[in-house]
Design a protein around this motif. Structure first.
Motif, PDB file in Angstrom:
ATOM      1  N   PHE A  17       1.008  -1.256  -0.053  1.00 14.65           N
ATOM      2  CA  PHE A  17      -0.039   0.121  -0.035  1.00 14.65           C
ATOM      3  C   PHE A  17       0.759   1.367   0.013  1.00 14.65           C
ATOM      4  O   PHE A  17       0.597   2.322  -0.340  1.00 14.65           O
ATOM      5  CB  PHE A  17      -0.918   0.025   1.089  1.00 14.65           C
ATOM      6  N   LEU A  18       2.216   1.189   0.365  1.00 22.66           N
ATOM      7  CA  LEU A  18       3.081   2.237   0.643  1.00 22.66           C
ATOM      8  C   LEU A  18       2.980   3.122  -0.694  1.00 22.66           C
ATOM      9  O   LEU A  18       2.897   4.237  -0.829  1.00 22.66           O
ATOM     10  CB  LEU A  18       4.419   1.796   0.967  1.00 22.66           C
ATOM     11  N   PRO A  19       3.380   2.631  -1.811  1.00 23.79           N
ATOM     12  CA  PRO A  19       3.295   3.412  -3.167  1.00 23.79           C
ATOM     13  C   PRO A  19       2.083   4.309  -3.517  1.00 23.79           C
ATOM     14  O   PRO A  19       2.231   5.232  -3.428  1.00 23.79           O
ATOM     15  CB  PRO A  19       3.402   2.456  -4.308  1.00 23.79           C
ATOM     16  N   PRO A  27       4.655  13.208  -7.744  1.00 27.12           N
ATOM     17  CA  PRO A  27       5.720  13.849  -8.413  1.00 27.12           C
ATOM     18  C   PRO A  27       7.006  13.200  -7.798  1.00 27.12           C
ATOM     19  O   PRO A  27       7.945  12.869  -8.619  1.00 27.12           O
ATOM     20  CB  PRO A  27       5.682  15.442  -7.519  1.00 27.12           C
ATOM     21  N   VAL A  28       6.995  12.524  -6.608  1.00 32.20           N
ATOM     22  CA  VAL A  28       7.971  11.948  -6.034  1.00 32.20           C
ATOM     23  C   VAL A  28       8.293  10.642  -6.598  1.00 32.20           C
ATOM     24  O   VAL A  28       9.188  10.173  -7.233  1.00 32.20           O
ATOM     25  CB  VAL A  28       7.855  11.667  -4.481  1.00 32.20           C
ATOM     26  N   VAL A  29       7.148   9.924  -7.157  1.00 35.18           N
ATOM     27  CA  VAL A  29       7.381   8.706  -7.529  1.00 35.18           C
ATOM     28  C   VAL A  29       7.776   8.773  -9.055  1.00 35.18           C
ATOM     29  O   VAL A  29       8.554   8.200  -9.720  1.00 35.18           O
ATOM     30  CB  VAL A  29       5.870   7.916  -7.643  1.00 35.18           C
ATOM     31  N   GLY A  30       7.324  10.116  -9.753  1.00 38.14           N
ATOM     32  CA  GLY A  30       7.797  10.512 -11.090  1.00 38.14           C
ATOM     33  C   GLY A  30       9.291  10.638 -11.181  1.00 38.14           C
ATOM     34  O   GLY A  30       9.789  10.009 -11.895  1.00 38.14           O
ATOM     35  N   LYS A  90       1.725   2.162  -8.968  1.00 41.39           N
ATOM     36  CA  LYS A  90       1.471   2.957  -7.783  1.00 41.39           C
ATOM     37  C   LYS A  90      -0.181   2.743  -7.443  1.00 41.39           C
ATOM     38  O   LYS A  90      -0.432   2.762  -6.076  1.00 41.39           O
ATOM     39  CB  LYS A  90       1.412   4.563  -8.305  1.00 41.39           C
ATOM     40  N   GLU A  91      -1.125   2.535  -8.431  1.00 41.23           N
ATOM     41  CA  GLU A  91      -2.232   2.307  -7.978  1.00 41.23           C
ATOM     42  C   GLU A  91      -2.584   0.860  -7.577  1.00 41.23           C
ATOM     43  O   GLU A  91      -3.808   0.727  -7.086  1.00 41.23           O
ATOM     44  CB  GLU A  91      -3.104   2.548  -9.290  1.00 41.23           C
ATOM     45  N   LEU A  92      -1.828   0.144  -7.498  1.00 44.28           N
ATOM     46  CA  LEU A  92      -2.138  -1.413  -7.266  1.00 44.28           C
ATOM     47  C   LEU A  92      -2.394  -1.424  -5.837  1.00 44.28           C
ATOM     48  O   LEU A  92      -3.602  -2.184  -5.342  1.00 44.28           O
ATOM     49  CB  LEU A  92      -0.810  -2.099  -7.369  1.00 44.28           C
ATOM     50  N   GLY A  93      -1.800  -0.588  -4.893  1.00 42.03           N
ATOM     51  CA  GLY A  93      -2.329  -1.026  -3.517  1.00 42.03           C
ATOM     52  C   GLY A  93      -3.687  -0.512  -3.133  1.00 42.03           C
ATOM     53  O   GLY A  93      -4.293  -1.146  -2.110  1.00 42.03           O
ATOM     54  N   PHE A  94      -4.151   0.471  -3.790  1.00 44.17           N
ATOM     55  CA  PHE A  94      -5.543   0.873  -3.679  1.00 44.17           C
ATOM     56  C   PHE A  94      -6.454  -0.379  -3.783  1.00 44.17           C
ATOM     57  O   PHE A  94      -7.367  -0.742  -2.764  1.00 44.17           O
ATOM     58  CB  PHE A  94      -5.912   1.869  -4.347  1.00 44.17           C
ATOM     59  N   GLY A  95      -6.233  -1.266  -4.888  1.00 42.93           N
ATOM     60  CA  GLY A  95      -7.135  -2.300  -5.199  1.00 42.93           C
ATOM     61  C   GLY A  95      -6.971  -3.215  -4.239  1.00 42.93           C
ATOM     62  O   GLY A  95      -8.078  -3.846  -3.856  1.00 42.93           O
ATOM     63  N   VAL A  96      -5.606  -3.600  -3.876  1.00 45.24           N
ATOM     64  CA  VAL A  96      -5.480  -4.639  -2.908  1.00 45.24           C
ATOM     65  C   VAL A  96      -6.181  -4.455  -1.497  1.00 45.24           C
ATOM     66  O   VAL A  96      -6.770  -5.156  -0.958  1.00 45.24           O
ATOM     67  CB  VAL A  96      -3.771  -4.742  -2.621  1.00 45.24           C
ATOM     68  N   VAL A  97      -6.117  -3.081  -0.941  1.00 49.82           N
ATOM     69  CA  VAL A  97      -6.695  -2.698   0.178  1.00 49.82           C
ATOM     70  C   VAL A  97      -8.287  -2.878   0.145  1.00 49.82           C
ATOM     71  O   VAL A  97      -8.904  -3.405   1.183  1.00 49.82           O
ATOM     72  CB  VAL A  97      -6.366  -1.470   0.624  1.00 49.82           C
ATOM     73  N   LEU A  98      -8.859  -2.577  -1.099  1.00 56.41           N
ATOM     74  CA  LEU A  98     -10.047  -2.529  -1.236  1.00 56.41           C
ATOM     75  C   LEU A  98     -10.713  -3.814  -1.285  1.00 56.41           C
ATOM     76  O   LEU A  98     -11.497  -4.329  -0.547  1.00 56.41           O
ATOM     77  CB  LEU A  98     -10.428  -1.816  -2.651  1.00 56.41           C
ATOM     78  N   PHE A  99     -10.071  -4.874  -2.150  1.00 57.18           N
ATOM     79  CA  PHE A  99     -10.667  -6.200  -2.246  1.00 57.18           C
ATOM     80  C   PHE A  99     -10.260  -7.145  -0.984  1.00 57.18           C
ATOM     81  O   PHE A  99     -11.015  -7.742  -0.559  1.00 57.18           O
ATOM     82  CB  PHE A  99      -9.980  -7.041  -3.394  1.00 57.18           C
ATOM     83  N   LEU A 100      -9.069  -6.825  -0.280  1.00 60.37           N
ATOM     84  CA  LEU A 100      -9.087  -7.578   0.622  1.00 60.37           C
ATOM     85  C   LEU A 100      -9.894  -7.237   2.000  1.00 60.37           C
ATOM     86  O   LEU A 100     -10.245  -8.077   2.543  1.00 60.37           O
ATOM     87  CB  LEU A 100      -7.468  -7.114   1.320  1.00 60.37           C
TER      88      LEU A 100
END
Lengths: 275, 270
Positions: B84-86, B92-95, B142-152
């Motif tokens: 979830f960290l990303p 901008p930092v990620v970029g 970056k967006e992966l964590g959102f889905g993971v938390v939502l589904f989990l």
């Protein structure tokens, strides 16, 4: 539990792969920031065996503190205003019947999907007319406007779960509406308010587009807009750029470390309406 | 009194919405036509649509991780924290980090070199062929964590005995999840698709601006950067506004389409 060994170990390996993939870029940032330019060029991605703070010093001696301050003022100010407006508005939606209430609420929910870039041009022209470019006032108003829909939506949903018997009892006991709101409803709503605080702070802190367009002078830049300028200014001195990034990430990271619960709850709360 | 303040809170909002309406007027539809005829705008929209291809990948990966986390006996909190960290990091930092990681001598290519695939090295963001895919990959990261938390969070709220029963009946990993988990998660997956779909069409400015600024050779120009550069660099705010209107109509059309599709799905269930 009877479960095949193989599946368990495969899934453990997969999980570690994902975790690693998530952490490597962060590691790159921190490790590069802790080294000097020459060390970085010789072996860019090894462990920082002799950590040095030179890069951080360079970053801090630039306009960094100023930008940090700007970001703090902007996010603090706009989030507090948002919470105040949103809780009052949500209170109105949850407790008072008036004509067109549901329609109005639906319109607000629909506003959540408006891309900010659409608003940039008209608002910029307005800003020029009112001579408010490079001022925090206009940007705070815009941020508040962009954060309100989600905040109002979420608080309304929460306020509706507060049992009205409780509130009616207080009114019978002679409490005014304002007292009921301040003494009963707000204390009961600590969890959603904290969630909104965290989620909104994160959003403003990370926002780039509006900051870039409306705060163009070097003195009024936010941290995120400043960082992109940084990238150009020091594009040959990567450690300094990375030190800047690390410093900009630190507040968010600390917030995440202690408020992880609220981050996740906020996101899931936003999802409930989708079902 | 509450109502009074409500109206005031609303005032700020009105300001924002009215400003949107002002733009199309007085200029007529001519601007819209110019924008629609602009090959650059068309390719920008095309790039947005190509970024949409990342959507199934993103959703499938998020589902996989969520299911793995749900079944992991040990350490799932650690993994959840990391994955979830990303999502929390500033874009901008990620970029900026990734514009380093993905250069010719960046971490990715060194990693490829280390496992003997050095021949695959590319200047990922500097080549028109790869740049858009690279941007898409960063967004997935970056967006992966959102889905993971939502589904989990949904998986954790499902009754465990359903899974146990199926397992006792001899359902394997694949059958178990395609026949039971997916149907149970369908509403939340639909929600995630809508949110990320909107993100990929109209909220990618931050990524593109910090990773490539639309380059190389406009290979990663998207609708938002088009609007931004039309308004600033080319100093044509009315054209930018028309493009913004087109984008807005597009996003709302998408919303309506999704809503109708979901209503249909819900009816099928009955």
């Amino acid at each position: 539990m009877r479960r095949p060994r193989l599946t368990t170990s495969i899934s453990q390996v997969l999980l570690w792969l994902f975790t690693l993939a998530a952490l490597v870029p962060v590691y790159v940032m921190v490790s590069a920031s802790l080294r000097t330019q020459s060390d970085f060029l010789n072996h860019p991605f090894g462990l920082p065996l002799a950590p040095s703070l030179t890069s951080f010093r360079t970053a801090l001696n630039d306009q960094f503190p100023r930008w940090l301050f700007n970001s703090l003022v902007l996010s603090g100010g706009s989030v507090l205003v948002t919470l105040a407006f949103a809780s009052l508005a949500a209170w109105g939606f949850a407790r008072h019947r008036f004509r067109g209430r549901e329609t109005l609420l639906n319109v607000i929910v629909a506003l959540m999907v408006v891309p900010p870039v659409v608003l940039v041009v008209p608002l910029f022209l307005l800003g020029v007319q009112l001579d408010l470019i490079n001022t925090f006032r206009l940007v705070i108003v815009i941020y508040v406007g962009l954060m309100l829909p989600f905040s109002i939506y979420m608080l309304t949903a929460y306020f509706r779960t507060v049992p009205s018997a409780l509130l009616d009892a207080a009114i019978v006991d002679g409490a005014t509406e304002v007292q009921v709101f301040r003494r009963i409803v707000l204390p009961l709503s600590k969890a959603p308010l904290l969630t909104l605080l965290v989620v909104n702070l994160l959003w403003v802190w990370n926002e780039l587009l509006i900051a870039l367009v409306f705060l163009q002078s070097d003195d009024s830049r936010t941290l995120m807009a400043g960082l992109t300028a940084f990238q150009n200014r020091y594009n040959l001195d990567i450690p300094v750029v990375m030190a800047g990034l690390t410093l900009a990430t630190l507040p968010i990271f600390i917030l995440y470390l202690f408020g992880q619960r609220y981050f996740m709850r906020g996101l899931v709360a936003g999802a409930i309406k989708g079902e | 009194m509450a109502v009074l303040l409500l109206v005031f809170g609303y005032g700020t909002y009105r300001l924002v919405t009215e400003a949107t309406e002002r733009k199309g007027r007085g200029v007529g539809l001519q601007n819209v036509r110019i924008v629609l005829d602009d090959p650059l705008f068309r390719s920008a929209i095309g790039h947005n649509l190509r970024l949409l291809l990342a959507l199934p990948i993103l959703t499938a990966l998020a589902l996989l991780v969520a299911i793995l986390l749900n079944e992991a006996l040990r350490g799932w909190r650690v993994h959840r924290f990391a994955v979830f960290l990303p999502y929390v990091l500033p874009i901008p930092v990620v970029g900026v980090i990734f514009s380093q990681v993905l250069t010719l001598h960046g971490v990715l290519n060194q990693g490829l070199d280390a496992i003997g695939l050095g021949g695959l090295s590319e200047d990922w963001l500097g080549q028109p062929r790869w740049a858009l895919s690279a941007v898409g990959a960063v967004i997935v990261w970056k967006e992966l964590g959102f889905g993971v938390v939502l589904f989990l969070s949904r998986l954790l709220s499902l009754p465990a005995d359903v899974f146990e029963a199926a397992r006792v009946d001899g359902a394997g990993f694949w059958r178990l999840h395609t026949k039971i988990t997916l149907p149970l998660l369908r509403p939340i997956i639909a929600f995630y698709l809508v949110i990320e779909g909107i993100t990929l069409v109209s909220w990618v400015f931050n990524y593109v601006f910090t990773l490539t600024r639309g380059g190389p050779a406009d290979a990663t120009q998207v609708a938002e950067t088009y609007i931004y550069s039309t308004a600033t660099t080319y100093n044509a705010p009315s054209l930018a506004a028309s493009a913004a209107c087109v984008l807005m109509v597009g996003v709302f059309a998408m919303m309506v389409a999704f809503t109708i599709a979901r209503a249909r799905l819900a009816e099928d269930d009955r």
